[in-house]
Write a protein that holds these residues in place. Structure first.
Motif, PDB file in Angstrom:
ATOM      1  N   TYR A   1       4.187   5.410  -5.412  1.00 23.34           N
ATOM      2  CA  TYR A   1       3.034   4.918  -6.195  1.00 23.34           C
ATOM      3  C   TYR A   1       3.543   3.931  -7.390  1.00 23.34           C
ATOM      4  CZ  TYR A   1       0.077   9.090  -4.860  1.00 23.34           C
ATOM      5  OH  TYR A   1      -0.603  10.008  -4.065  1.00 23.34           O
TER       6      TYR A   1
ATOM      7  N   TYR B   1       0.758  -1.352   0.035  1.00 23.05           N
ATOM      8  CA  TYR B   1      -0.015   0.055   0.014  1.00 23.05           C
ATOM      9  C   TYR B   1       0.848   1.208   0.140  1.00 23.05           C
ATOM     10  CZ  TYR B   1      -3.869  -2.991   1.537  1.00 23.05           C
ATOM     11  OH  TYR B   1      -4.714  -4.096   1.348  1.00 23.05           O
TER      12      TYR B   1
ATOM     13  N   THR C   1      -9.765   3.293   0.597  1.00 24.74           N
ATOM     14  CA  THR C   1      -8.743   2.624  -0.126  1.00 24.74           C
ATOM     15  C   THR C   1      -9.015   2.657  -1.608  1.00 24.74           C
ATOM     16  OG1 THR C   1      -8.047   1.315   1.833  1.00 24.74           O
ATOM     17  CG2 THR C   1      -7.147   0.586  -0.370  1.00 24.74           C
ATOM     18  N   PHE C   2      -8.176   3.026  -2.603  1.00 16.64           N
ATOM     19  CA  PHE C   2      -8.155   3.081  -3.979  1.00 16.64           C
ATOM     20  C   PHE C   2      -7.290   2.070  -4.525  1.00 16.64           C
ATOM     21  CE2 PHE C   2      -9.836   6.892  -2.823  1.00 16.64           C
ATOM     22  CZ  PHE C   2     -10.955   7.448  -3.453  1.00 16.64           C
TER      23      PHE C   2
ATOM     24  N   LEU D   1      -4.114   1.083  -7.061  1.00  9.06           N
ATOM     25  CA  LEU D   1      -3.201   1.863  -7.698  1.00  9.06           C
ATOM     26  C   LEU D   1      -3.708   2.706  -8.818  1.00  9.06           C
ATOM     27  CD1 LEU D   1      -0.206   3.019  -7.701  1.00  9.06           C
ATOM     28  CD2 LEU D   1       0.602   0.814  -8.865  1.00  9.06           C
TER      29      LEU D   1
ATOM     30  N   ALA E   1      -8.271   8.849  -6.246  1.00  4.73           N
ATOM     31  CA  ALA E   1      -7.726   9.142  -4.846  1.00  4.73           C
ATOM     32  C   ALA E   1      -7.475  10.770  -4.619  1.00  4.73           C
ATOM     33  CB  ALA E   1      -6.424   8.479  -4.499  1.00  4.73           C
TER      34      ALA E   1
ATOM     35  N   LEU F   1      -3.519   3.684  -1.282  1.00 11.64           N
ATOM     36  CA  LEU F   1      -3.468   3.143  -2.721  1.00 11.64           C
ATOM     37  C   LEU F   1      -3.266   1.602  -2.514  1.00 11.64           C
ATOM     38  CD1 LEU F   1      -1.837   5.647  -5.177  1.00 11.64           C
ATOM     39  CD2 LEU F   1      -4.262   5.320  -4.682  1.00 11.64           C
TER      40      LEU F   1
ATOM     41  N   ALA G   1      -5.396   5.973  -8.873  1.00  6.67           N
ATOM     42  CA  ALA G   1      -4.779   7.033  -8.237  1.00  6.67           C
ATOM     43  C   ALA G   1      -5.429   8.541  -8.335  1.00  6.67           C
ATOM     44  CB  ALA G   1      -3.164   7.214  -8.246  1.00  6.67           C
TER      45      ALA G   1
END
Length: 327
Positions: free
Chosen positions: A94, A36, A299-300, A302, A308, A323, A305
């Protein structure tokens, strides 16, 4: 590996997945398979083109991660290999893999989910250093925290209450005020409907607060100074309301105030390692016992993003956004 970044500054829509080589850990570094990555306001400002990474840092956004150490650089302690950790990084979060300085890694307790672990480093380093090291916070003091339901705000509430402080927060609406009180704040001021200067005066019986943790700056600075008691400390960690402020220096002089602030990202590893040592020694037992845990918003994936970032910019979140990179 899959990463999320941008070619040109802009809105959330400029973020998109791409491919990049897996980085190699340098001297004293570890390679982490990211589970994460935390989403923070500096990521948004970087994406907007207003916060370039420091020299040598990855241009990929992401300042905090959790995951498993899968490789070591020269000089990194072998104890880290195979460990679940969370880490403060200068960029590159990320992504499926990210390098981190081993001195800035913290071991993830078995009771702490990895999504929560990824939500800790950026806020803990920021709050601990600014409130307790720069701001000299002490038991029995009163602090005014702006943005009480932000990631920084929710962390600051919990840490300050853990050290027996009285906490006053400002929030944008009654629902957020109610949530801040649930998290542990003693008083919550709806800045949309109430004058926080007058409310602080009322709450403290005219005495004022010993500390202000400010992420607004701009015209808040002069108002914050009115809230401070004699020998109070004003700590700026962001300038969301403007980088310039008029400061009533007569009040600074007569109240014997200290005005300070900092950014963490550009500080060298040696300095941040000292902060990490204090966090591990003083704060980590609170994390392990569950006395202090990040307040999680959403929570998203990746690849999402951009969504988010849009949520963070909308200002509706309470606590931390992360993420999910790998299950």
């Amino acid at each position: 590996m899959t990463v999320v970044g941008f070619e040109h500054p802009g809105g959330p829509e400029v973020l998109h997945p791409g491919q990049a080589p897996v980085p190699h850990p340098g001297v004293g570094q570890v390679l982490i398979r990211v589970a994460y990555a935390g989403v923070n306001r500096p990521d948004v400002i970087q994406r907007q083109g207003n916060y370039p990474p420091p020299p040598g840092a990855s241009p990929i956004p992401g300042l905090e991660i959790s995951g498993k150490v899968v490789a070591l650089g020269k000089g990194a302690d072998e104890i880290w290999l195979g460990q679940q950790v969370c880490a403060l990084v200068t960029g590159g979060g990320y992504a499926e893999y990210c390098v981190a300085d081993s001195a800035l890694c913290l071991p993830v307790p078995a009771s702490l989910p990895l999504d929560q672990a990824a939500a800790l480093p950026e806020t803990l380093f920021t709050v601990w250093h600014n409130v307790f090291e720069r701001g000299w916070a002490r038991e029995g003091e009163t602090i005014l925290i702006h943005g009480g339901t932000s990631g920084i705000g929710t962390t600051a509430i919990q840490l300050c209450k853990a050290f027996d402080m009285t906490v006053i927060v400002t929030c944008g609406g009654p629902e957020k005020c109610a949530r801040a009180l649930e998290i542990g704040a003693d008083h919550a001021i709806n800045y949309r409907d109430q004058d926080f200067v007058e409310e602080v005066k009322r709450i403290t019986g005219g005495k004022g607060v010993q500390l202000v943790l400010d992420m607004v700056a701009g015209d808040y600075v002069a108002r914050n100074i009115k809230c401070l008691a004699d020998d109070g400390r004003h700590i700026t960690i962001a300038v969301q309301g403007g980088a310039k402020a008029e400061v009533p220096m007569w009040l600074v002089m007569t109240k014997r105030l200290t005005l300070t602030g900092s950014t963490m990202r550009a500080r060298d590893v040696a300095f941040k390692a000292l902060v990490a040592e204090d966090i591990l020694r003083i704060v980590w037992p609170l994390i392990e016992r569950g006395d202090c845990r990040p307040i999680m918003d959403q929570t998203f994936a990746l690849a999402a993003a951009a969504a988010a970032h849009a949520r963070m910019e909308a200002g509706d979140h309470i606590g931390k956004i992360v993420l999910e990179v790998a299950p």
